[in-house]
Design a protein around this motif. Structure first.
Motif, mmCIF file in Angstrom:
data_model
loop_
_atom_site.group_PDB
_atom_site.id
_atom_site.type_symbol
_atom_site.label_atom_id
_atom_site.label_comp_id
_atom_site.label_asym_id
_atom_site.label_seq_id
_atom_site.Cartn_x
_atom_site.Cartn_y
_atom_site.Cartn_z
ATOM 1 N N GLU A 193 0.664 -1.463 -0.092
ATOM 2 C CA GLU A 193 -0.049 -0.139 0.205
ATOM 3 C C GLU A 193 1.058 1.309 0.162
ATOM 4 O O GLU A 193 0.376 2.496 -0.088
ATOM 5 N N ARG A 194 2.197 1.169 0.306
ATOM 6 C CA ARG A 194 3.275 2.417 0.324
ATOM 7 C C ARG A 194 3.197 3.073 -1.215
ATOM 8 O O ARG A 194 3.280 2.299 -1.975
ATOM 9 N N ARG A 195 2.930 4.351 -0.968
ATOM 10 C CA ARG A 195 3.485 4.984 -2.398
ATOM 11 C C ARG A 195 4.352 5.993 -2.043
ATOM 12 O O ARG A 195 4.145 7.257 -2.005
ATOM 13 N N PRO A 196 5.618 5.842 -1.657
ATOM 14 C CA PRO A 196 6.613 6.758 -1.490
ATOM 15 C C PRO A 196 7.098 7.548 -2.957
ATOM 16 O O PRO A 196 6.555 6.904 -3.880
ATOM 17 N N ARG A 197 7.576 8.722 -2.762
ATOM 18 C CA ARG A 197 7.912 9.338 -4.201
ATOM 19 C C ARG A 197 9.129 8.605 -4.464
ATOM 20 O O ARG A 197 9.860 8.208 -3.836
ATOM 21 N N VAL A 198 9.266 8.695 -5.919
ATOM 22 C CA VAL A 198 10.118 7.963 -6.542
ATOM 23 C C VAL A 198 11.310 8.889 -7.270
ATOM 24 O O VAL A 198 10.613 9.679 -8.142
ATOM 25 N N LEU A 199 12.506 8.680 -7.234
ATOM 26 C CA LEU A 199 13.303 9.473 -8.005
ATOM 27 C C LEU A 199 14.045 8.370 -8.836
ATOM 28 O O LEU A 199 14.616 7.109 -8.541
ATOM 29 N N LEU A 200 13.685 8.259 -10.112
ATOM 30 C CA LEU A 200 14.054 7.366 -11.031
ATOM 31 C C LEU A 200 15.332 7.750 -11.819
ATOM 32 O O LEU A 200 15.391 8.708 -12.327
ATOM 33 N N VAL A 201 16.305 7.106 -11.524
ATOM 34 C CA VAL A 201 17.651 7.364 -12.014
ATOM 35 C C VAL A 201 18.000 6.382 -13.302
ATOM 36 O O VAL A 201 18.020 5.150 -13.064
ATOM 37 N N SER A 202 18.385 7.002 -14.307
ATOM 38 C CA SER A 202 18.643 6.116 -15.550
ATOM 39 C C SER A 202 19.584 6.998 -16.380
ATOM 40 O O SER A 202 20.030 8.087 -16.190
ATOM 41 N N ASP A 203 20.334 6.338 -17.573
ATOM 42 C CA ASP A 203 21.223 7.039 -18.171
ATOM 43 C C ASP A 203 20.256 7.279 -19.422
ATOM 44 O O ASP A 203 19.154 6.836 -19.681
ATOM 45 N N GLU A 204 20.676 8.292 -20.464
ATOM 46 C CA GLU A 204 19.617 8.794 -21.654
ATOM 47 C C GLU A 204 19.214 7.651 -22.403
ATOM 48 O O GLU A 204 18.025 7.586 -23.015
ATOM 49 N N LEU A 205 20.178 6.834 -22.685
ATOM 50 C CA LEU A 205 20.088 5.512 -23.731
ATOM 51 C C LEU A 205 18.995 4.670 -23.288
ATOM 52 O O LEU A 205 18.138 4.190 -23.702
ATOM 53 N N VAL A 206 19.232 4.170 -21.846
ATOM 54 C CA VAL A 206 18.285 3.344 -21.269
ATOM 55 C C VAL A 206 16.964 4.000 -21.215
ATOM 56 O O VAL A 206 15.944 3.478 -21.512
ATOM 57 N N ALA A 207 16.868 5.205 -20.880
ATOM 58 C CA ALA A 207 15.583 5.932 -20.539
ATOM 59 C C ALA A 207 14.999 6.071 -21.782
ATOM 60 O O ALA A 207 13.699 5.975 -21.913
ATOM 61 N N LEU A 208 15.544 6.140 -22.893
ATOM 62 C CA LEU A 208 14.970 6.218 -24.092
ATOM 63 C C LEU A 208 14.071 5.079 -24.468
ATOM 64 O O LEU A 208 13.120 5.170 -25.147
ATOM 65 N N HIS A 209 14.809 3.911 -24.196
ATOM 66 C CA HIS A 209 13.983 2.654 -24.423
ATOM 67 C C HIS A 209 13.064 2.428 -23.500
ATOM 68 O O HIS A 209 11.923 1.963 -23.787
ATOM 69 N N TYR A 210 13.228 2.531 -22.267
ATOM 70 C CA TYR A 210 12.440 1.762 -21.068
ATOM 71 C C TYR A 210 11.735 2.930 -20.314
ATOM 72 O O TYR A 210 10.853 2.584 -19.470
ATOM 73 N N ALA A 211 12.099 4.089 -20.375
ATOM 74 C CA ALA A 211 11.697 4.964 -19.089
ATOM 75 C C ALA A 211 10.139 5.122 -19.015
ATOM 76 O O ALA A 211 9.611 5.035 -18.063
ATOM 77 N N GLU A 212 9.734 5.284 -20.374
ATOM 78 C CA GLU A 212 8.525 5.950 -20.228
ATOM 79 C C GLU A 212 7.450 4.655 -19.748
ATOM 80 O O GLU A 212 6.589 4.915 -19.134
ATOM 81 N N ALA A 213 7.736 3.377 -20.351
ATOM 82 C CA ALA A 213 6.808 2.274 -20.167
ATOM 83 C C ALA A 213 6.972 1.999 -18.317
ATOM 84 O O ALA A 213 6.021 1.699 -17.812
ATOM 85 N N PHE A 214 8.273 2.240 -17.992
ATOM 86 C CA PHE A 214 8.217 1.872 -16.572
ATOM 87 C C PHE A 214 7.574 3.126 -15.599
ATOM 88 O O PHE A 214 6.817 2.686 -14.621
ATOM 89 N N VAL A 215 7.687 4.518 -15.962
ATOM 90 C CA VAL A 215 6.989 5.391 -15.371
ATOM 91 C C VAL A 215 5.611 5.249 -15.523
ATOM 92 O O VAL A 215 4.811 5.570 -14.324
#
Ligand code: DQA
Length: 529
Positions: free
Chosen positions: A47-69
């Motif tokens: 049930e916990r909903r902490p705020r999340v800082l998602l740390v990633s590199d630009e290349l990984v983020a390009l592929h995966y960040a959107e779906a993950f977030v």
């Protein structure tokens, strides 16, 4: 889904830190993709909903960040994303400082959460920021590379490089969980598979048994394996590290065994300026040296040593000219940091390693000479041509190809374009990232990210061709060879289309050939590379 690794509790050599979290935190592997990892986070936090800082590199983020977030926000999480360029050069205190700024500016609290989504650099940096912000907050590792899944994300070593030495600054800070979505490995380059395999082979030699048998059967480079076999061995390999770390988190004894192959490996990386070898490639060579030393000292039977060498010597390693004196000097440098003596991890048998400190200097010299000779030969595969990587970028309205003014742009759909590009790339050994966007800023960000990874760009900026100074500036800024393509012949159309703002900063322009123009551009970039 591959079952969760079970830790077999043995007598701890050290009292566990983090309240024994090391023994308990889940480390899960799945052959699913990025959404699975996000769902695991949701499930773990209940049930916990902490705020999340998602740390990633630009290349990984390009592929995966959107779906993950997206998966997280759908479940009610608030996610702030922080990305940085890929590569070891980012493992600095300056990077940590900027992550701490983000955490502070966004008013993160100790009971919020950091998630590191990426390879070893990302998880090291994300974990370290979490370790020191507000005296330590929780973090979760989502490794996206083979090396990350079997090694870097496991064990709680976090940190950055100091200008004088790699990994000199850091903290032991165990993640709350590690979720490894192995489907992501489908797009991992062969060389990264090879490098990551070194840690798997290391685990196989340390643990023996089924793990080593699989390596002996399929070879030491997981990049050449059947994917289903690779997916089987990854969690098994990780488990070796998990069990060792569970007994000796702070490297007082047992954990040092994980440095097998790393003594000469680090020295090779350091003398070649961290540019010739990937870490794993150097470790492969380092393991071969360690096997040779083990045999020379009479610990390891000649027959066993020969059988291991036969398997390890099949792996493609880049060529490097290194002088034995330089290599020995680099070893001495390491020695200064280990209270004056080097800890050599040697093998007595497959599955049986030990630490030796007193090796005769002549034997070390002789091994260094042998290793320089081996490195000087390299292998054909690795010193040959790598697959080139190209970004294919389409601007506004090109998603409507096929239905949009077919008398001008033809009948082929956007899906046809993607399929033909993929087919061409496969037969020409080109890696492609294909993207379409109707938003100018998104196109610019994709061009920016390309400077870290792409060997070339094929761009059809659509109507932005005639209006966007910003896209032209982005192409000029990144200095990646770029070819401009148009389905129609813009020189034969309305006056306003005859002017291309991007043409002066592109290496070529192909017009009026439909999909064929894109393929021609790929071919042209292939020749240039
Ligand atoms: C185009 C030509 C542009 O003038 C037009 O705005 C497009 C498509 C082409 O591919 O022919 O959207 O780039």
């Amino acid at each position: 889904m591959v079952p969760e690794s079970k830790l077999t509790p043995r007598t701890p050599l050290n009292p566990p830190v983090n309240g024994g979290k090391q023994d308990k935190h889940p480390i899960r592997f799945s052959d699913e993709g990025i959404e699975w990892a996000a769902e695991q986070v949701v499930e773990l936090l209940k049930e916990r909903r902490p705020r999340v800082l998602l740390v990633s590199d630009e290349l990984v983020a390009l592929h995966y960040a959107e779906a993950f977030v997206q998966t997280l926000t759908r479940k009610g999480f608030e996610v702030v994303t922080s990305t940085f360029p890929p590569g070891e050069s980012q493992k600095t205190f300056a990077r940590i400082s900027s992550l701490l700024d983000s955490l502070a500016l966004e008013k993160f609290a100790r009971d919020d959460l950091v998630i590191g989504l990426g390879g070893g650099v990302v998880t090291d940096v994300a974990g370290f920021a979490a370790a020191i912000y507000s005296r330590g907050m929780d973090w979760i590792a989502v490794p996206t590379t083979l090396l990350g899944m079997v090694d870097a994300a496991i064990g709680g070593k976090t940190g950055v490089d100091h200008p004088l030495e790699k990994n000199l600054i850091g903290a032991f800070h165990q993640p709350l969980a590690v979720f490894a979505p192995m489907k992501l490995l489908d797009t991992l380059e062969h060389r990264q598979w090879t490098a990551g395999s070194a840690e798997v082979v290391k685990a196989g030699l340390l643990a023996g048994g089924e793990l080593w048998n699989m390596i002996a059967e399929h070879g030491a480079d997981l990049g050449n394996w059947d994917r289903s076999a690779a997916v089987q061995i990854i969690p098994k390999s990780a488990r070796v590290k998990i069990e060792i770390v569970a007994q000796d988190e702070r490297e007082a004894g047992l954990r040092r065994l994980l440095n097998f192959g790393h003594t000469f490996g680090h020295a090779l990386e350091s003398v070649s300026g961290y540019s010739t070898f990937l870490h794993g490639e150097a470790v492969f060579l380092g393991m071969r040296a360690a096997i040779r030393l083990s045999q020379s000292l009479g610990f390891l039977a000649e027959k066993v040593a020969r059988s291991i060498e036969e398997i390890l010597s099949q792996v493609a390693i880049p060529f490097a000219e290194i002088r034995p004196d330089e290599l020995l000097e680099a070893l001495l440098h390491d020695k200064k940091h280990q209270a004056g003596k080097l800890n050599w991890v040697l093998l007595e048998d497959i599955g049986k390693a030990k630490i030796v400190t007193d090796i005769p200097p002549e034997l070390i010299r002789e091994t260094a000479e042998w290793l320089c000779d081996v490195a000087g030969k390299g292998t054909v595969q690795a010193s040959g041509k790598q697959r080139i990587r190209i970004l294919v970028l389409n601007g506004p309205n090109l998603n409507l190809m096929g239905t949009r003014e077919p008398e001008i742009y033809g009948q082929d759909t956007y899906e046809d374009l993607v399929a033909q590009l993929r087919e061409f790339a496969e037969s020409h050994e080109i890696d492609l990232l294909i993207r379409q966007s109707n938003v100018e800023g998104e196109l610019i960000s994709l061009i920016h990210a390309a400077r870290h990874w792409a060997d070339g760009i094929v761009i059809n900026p659509g109507a932005y061709t005639h209006t966007s100074v910003a896209i032209r500036d982005a192409i000029a800024a990144v200095r990646v060879p770029t070819i401009e393509v148009h389905l129609s012949d813009i020189s034969q159309r309305e006056e306003f289309r005859k002017v291309s703002l991007v043409a002066p900063v592109c290496a070529g322009q192909i017009v009026g050939k439909g999909i064929g123009g894109y393929l021609e551009a790929l071919e042209e970039l292939g020749i240039r590379n």
